[in-house]
Write an enzyme that holds these catalytic residues in place. Structure first.
Site, PDB file in Angstrom:
ATOM      1  N   ASN A 140       0.784  -1.280  -0.008  1.00  0.00           N
ATOM      2  CA  ASN A 140       0.139  -0.065   0.116  1.00  0.00           C
ATOM      3  C   ASN A 140       0.744   1.367  -0.044  1.00  0.00           C
ATOM      4  O   ASN A 140       0.470   2.297  -0.659  1.00  0.00           O
ATOM      5  CB  ASN A 140      -1.152   0.091   0.971  1.00  0.00           C
ATOM      6  CG  ASN A 140      -0.529  -0.067   2.460  1.00  0.00           C
ATOM      7  OD1 ASN A 140       0.570  -0.456   2.633  1.00  0.00           O
ATOM      8  ND2 ASN A 140      -1.187   0.078   3.672  1.00  0.00           N
ATOM      9  N   PRO A 147       9.999  -7.116  -0.822  1.00  0.00           N
ATOM     10  CA  PRO A 147       8.973  -6.246  -0.981  1.00  0.00           C
ATOM     11  C   PRO A 147       7.495  -7.009  -1.285  1.00  0.00           C
ATOM     12  O   PRO A 147       7.557  -8.343  -1.698  1.00  0.00           O
ATOM     13  CB  PRO A 147       9.287  -5.380  -2.334  1.00  0.00           C
ATOM     14  CG  PRO A 147      10.375  -6.224  -2.950  1.00  0.00           C
ATOM     15  CD  PRO A 147      10.851  -7.180  -1.914  1.00  0.00           C
ATOM     16  N   ALA A 148       6.490  -6.425  -1.139  1.00  0.00           N
ATOM     17  CA  ALA A 148       5.152  -7.233  -1.625  1.00  0.00           C
ATOM     18  C   ALA A 148       5.157  -7.581  -3.308  1.00  0.00           C
ATOM     19  O   ALA A 148       5.708  -6.630  -4.041  1.00  0.00           O
ATOM     20  CB  ALA A 148       3.909  -6.227  -1.309  1.00  0.00           C
ATOM     21  N   GLU A 154       3.709  -4.540  12.454  1.00  0.00           N
ATOM     22  CA  GLU A 154       2.456  -3.381  12.188  1.00  0.00           C
ATOM     23  C   GLU A 154       1.391  -4.141  11.427  1.00  0.00           C
ATOM     24  O   GLU A 154       1.728  -4.448  10.130  1.00  0.00           O
ATOM     25  CB  GLU A 154       3.395  -2.357  11.614  1.00  0.00           C
ATOM     26  CG  GLU A 154       2.548  -0.993  11.794  1.00  0.00           C
ATOM     27  CD  GLU A 154       1.839  -0.541  10.459  1.00  0.00           C
ATOM     28  OE1 GLU A 154       0.536  -1.040  10.459  1.00  0.00           O
ATOM     29  OE2 GLU A 154       2.114   0.035   9.481  1.00  0.00           O
ATOM     30  N   LEU A 155       0.465  -4.482  12.196  1.00  0.00           N
ATOM     31  CA  LEU A 155      -0.628  -5.561  11.497  1.00  0.00           C
ATOM     32  C   LEU A 155      -1.828  -4.653  11.394  1.00  0.00           C
ATOM     33  O   LEU A 155      -1.969  -3.332  11.189  1.00  0.00           O
ATOM     34  CB  LEU A 155      -0.634  -6.603  12.607  1.00  0.00           C
ATOM     35  CG  LEU A 155       0.720  -7.164  12.759  1.00  0.00           C
ATOM     36  CD1 LEU A 155       0.264  -8.350  13.789  1.00  0.00           C
ATOM     37  CD2 LEU A 155       1.248  -7.696  11.791  1.00  0.00           C
ATOM     38  N   CYS A 194      -3.678   1.018   7.004  1.00  0.00           N
ATOM     39  CA  CYS A 194      -3.952   0.448   8.124  1.00  0.00           C
ATOM     40  C   CYS A 194      -4.323   1.337   9.202  1.00  0.00           C
ATOM     41  O   CYS A 194      -5.346   1.052   9.925  1.00  0.00           O
ATOM     42  CB  CYS A 194      -2.714  -0.057   8.872  1.00  0.00           C
ATOM     43  SG  CYS A 194      -1.966  -1.313   7.759  1.00  0.00           S
ATOM     44  N   GLU A 242     -11.230  -5.266   8.862  1.00  0.00           N
ATOM     45  CA  GLU A 242     -10.698  -4.114   8.214  1.00  0.00           C
ATOM     46  C   GLU A 242     -11.132  -4.141   6.654  1.00  0.00           C
ATOM     47  O   GLU A 242     -10.870  -5.153   6.123  1.00  0.00           O
ATOM     48  CB  GLU A 242      -9.251  -4.159   8.210  1.00  0.00           C
ATOM     49  CG  GLU A 242      -8.590  -2.934   7.899  1.00  0.00           C
ATOM     50  CD  GLU A 242      -6.953  -3.133   8.174  1.00  0.00           C
ATOM     51  OE1 GLU A 242      -6.556  -4.240   7.966  1.00  0.00           O
ATOM     52  OE2 GLU A 242      -6.161  -2.119   8.285  1.00  0.00           O
ATOM     53  N   GLU A 273       7.518   2.294  14.673  1.00  0.00           N
ATOM     54  CA  GLU A 273       8.194   2.967  13.291  1.00  0.00           C
ATOM     55  C   GLU A 273       8.287   4.462  13.546  1.00  0.00           C
ATOM     56  O   GLU A 273       7.325   4.917  13.960  1.00  0.00           O
ATOM     57  CB  GLU A 273       7.721   2.295  12.140  1.00  0.00           C
ATOM     58  CG  GLU A 273       7.845   0.867  12.248  1.00  0.00           C
ATOM     59  CD  GLU A 273       7.533   0.229  10.830  1.00  0.00           C
ATOM     60  OE1 GLU A 273       6.657   0.810  10.036  1.00  0.00           O
ATOM     61  OE2 GLU A 273       8.220  -0.582  10.266  1.00  0.00           O
TER      62      GLU A 273
HETATM   63  C1  SIN Z   1       0.021   1.498   6.768  1.00  0.00           C
HETATM   64  O1  SIN Z   1      -0.977   1.511   6.159  1.00  0.00           O
HETATM   65  O2  SIN Z   1       0.638   0.486   7.296  1.00  0.00           O
HETATM   66  C2  SIN Z   1       0.849   2.887   7.296  1.00  0.00           C
HETATM   67  C3  SIN Z   1       0.212   4.132   7.140  1.00  0.00           C
HETATM   68  C4  SIN Z   1       0.975   5.439   7.363  1.00  0.00           C
HETATM   69  O3  SIN Z   1       2.361   5.058   7.589  1.00  0.00           O
HETATM   70  O4  SIN Z   1       0.506   6.444   7.785  1.00  0.00           O
END
Ligand code: SIN
Length: 498
Positions: A163, A187-188, A264-265, A298, A400, A477
């Site tokens: 994303n 990477p994805a 970071e889920l 996320c 989600e 992070e």
């Molecule tokens: C994410 O969607 O995992 C990160 C979003 C962000 O850095 O604001």
């Protein structure tokens, strides 16, 4: 779009291991090329190395060999290379944005913003590289000196999502390198080109061979790569952004070698609008937070709770704004919402909307897939949607949605709003709008989330700790904490001083 790159050589399709660009070794699971698709056109835009266990092992060999020399460089030397990398990212900003939009689909203006956002982490951690301070501890008995020093954990495996193809890998690699770790990154599968371009700029910046290694793999071959990293005791940390089930899998499978983890889920962010909120500001905050990256973030609000006294006014304002969003390909400068990443993503969004409607929700705007002539191109589009009369039995309250859908729930007391907001296994971001100062502290204290937006929709910043609680994971992070996560503490005790 990629044919308009100013520097065509930024388009890399190989792995980067031990300072060399190389094809994937022949994998036990042929074929060894992975198609990268533009989600706006569904055209293949590149074919990238599709790696297996051998490549994963070679990357760890390189990172492990490079670690002692990299660890032994001073923080200032590491900072200088990170600063050079930061400058190169900014110099190549337009090309990087084109690559992001081509493989991920977000509008170009957003992609340019993502380049700056990702670069800000590189700059921040370049500055932090010189500040890995330890402690001198007052001795409990005379004749001893007690000290705590920070050391890099070793080889780090970074597994990143699609994303934010640039920002997420930058905010893992930059602190790892700043701390003195070496990196193997995957990477994805949907978005390897941005990562490869970023790694090429790191190569140009002059990072020594083996400090940063990139291994690309398709969805099918990813487990083969990741399993090698999970089992290898030389990999001392895994940092992952992605789904909660995958995060749990990594936690379980890395237990054998007790790796450090940053996870970071998934999130299920609540956005609460109290009866005393500035409604225009709340609508604005929701637009910013919900429709960033087409809702594929996320921290996007997934459940919007509005006090019954202001519900109808809020929904009217919101639906008007949402209906006016321009949906289209990144190549169209008017686009505010791009295509969703793939067909599976649109299927999930559509399933959530249908389920909500079947359970009594009303569509205020949107509520359908978009295709030609509503939107140009063959991509995976979904109309920006507002649903009212949402309630907790609906799938979108539990999972989600990861798309441009705003379900609005009603509430009638502060206690009820907080209870509903916390009624989820997740705890990444949360938001609320109120003008009552005492409520601000009461509610902020009670929300079970790693991140709380108070009268604000745009929360992320390189200087702030980003991460969740509960099943949204652990580790941070950005900020000072983002560097600590790549180090461990070594306690030194010197005796015989009297
Ligand atoms: C994410 O969607 O995992 C990160 C979003 C962000 O850095 O604001």
């Amino acid at each position: 779009m990629l044919n308009t790159l100013q520097r065509a050589q930024l388009l890399r399709t190989q792995n980067f291991i031990a300072g060399e660009w190389q094809d994937a070794l022949s994998s036990s699971l042929a074929p060894a090329l992975l198609d990268v698709t533009d989600p706006a056109t569904l055209q293949t835009i590149a074919r990238v190395a599709d790696s297996g266990a051998g490549d994963a092992r070679a990357a760890v060999d390189a990172a492990h060999a490079a670690f002692p020399a990299w660890r032994d460089r001073s923080g200032r030397e590491r900072a200088q290379l990170l600063k050079r990398w930061h400058a190169l990212i900014l110099e190549n900003r337009d090309d990087l944005a084109l690559i992001i939009s081509s493989e991920q689909g977000k509008p170009l203006a957003e992609a340019r913003g993502e380049v700056l956002y990702g670069a800000s982490y590189v700059e921040w951690f370049a500055e932090e590289a010189t500040r890995t301070h330890g402690d001198i501890i007052p001795e409990p008995v005379r004749g001893k000196k007690l000290m705590a020093v920070k050391e890099p954990v070793g080889v780090v495996a970074a597994i990143t999502p699609w994303n934010f193809p640039l920002a997420m890998i930058a905010r893992k690699i930059a602190p790892a390198l700043a701390a003195g770790c070496t990196v193997v990154a995957k990477p994805a599968e949907d978005t390897p080109l941005t990562a490869a371009a970023l790694v090429m700029l790191a190569q140009e910046a002059g990072f020594p061979a083996g400090t940063l290694n990139l291994v690309c793999a398709s969805r099918e071959h990813t487990p083969e790569v990741v399993d090698v990293w999970l089992a290898d005791s030389r990999v001392r940390k895994i940092t992952f952004t992605g789904s909660t089930p995958v995060g749990k899998h990594l936690a379980r499978e890395s237990a054998g070698t007790l790796k450090k983890l940053s996870l970071e889920l998934g999130g299920n962010a609540p956005f609460i609008v109290f009866e005393d909120a500035d409604l225009d500001a709340a609508v604005e905050g929701l637009m910013v937070s919900k429709f960033r990256n087409g809702g594929q973030t996320c921290v996007c609000p997934n459940r919007v709770f509005v006090h019954t006294a202001v519900h109808d006014r809020f929904v009217d304002k919101l639906a008007t704004r949402v209906a006016a969003l321009h949906v289209g390909p990144a190549s169209d400068e008017r686009s505010q919402i791009g295509p969703m990443i793939n067909e599976r993503a649109v299927d999930k969004i559509d399933r959530h909307v249908r389920d909500a409607v079947a359970r009594g929700a009303r569509v205020a705007t949107g509520g359908r897939r978009l295709s030609s002539p509503d939107v140009s191109g063959a991509g995976h589009y979904y109309a920006p949607t507002v649903l009212v009369d949402a309630h907790t039995s609906m799938a979108l309250a539990q999972e989600e949605t990861f798309g441009p859908v705003v379900p609005v729930f009603r509430f009638s007391s502060e206690d009820e709003a907080v209870r509903l907001a916390n009624d989820t296994p997740f705890g990444l971001a949360s938001y609320f709008y109120t003008r009552d100062a005492s409520r601000i502290w009461r509610v902020a204290d009670q929300l079970e989330a790693g991140i709380v937006g108070i009268n604000e929709g745009a929360l992320a910043a390189e200087a702030a700790p980003f991460g969740g609680v509960k099943e949204s994971g652990y580790g941070r992070e950005g900020s000072r904490d983002g560097l600590e996560d790549y180090m461990h503490v070594k306690y030194l005790c010197q005796g015989g001083l009297r």
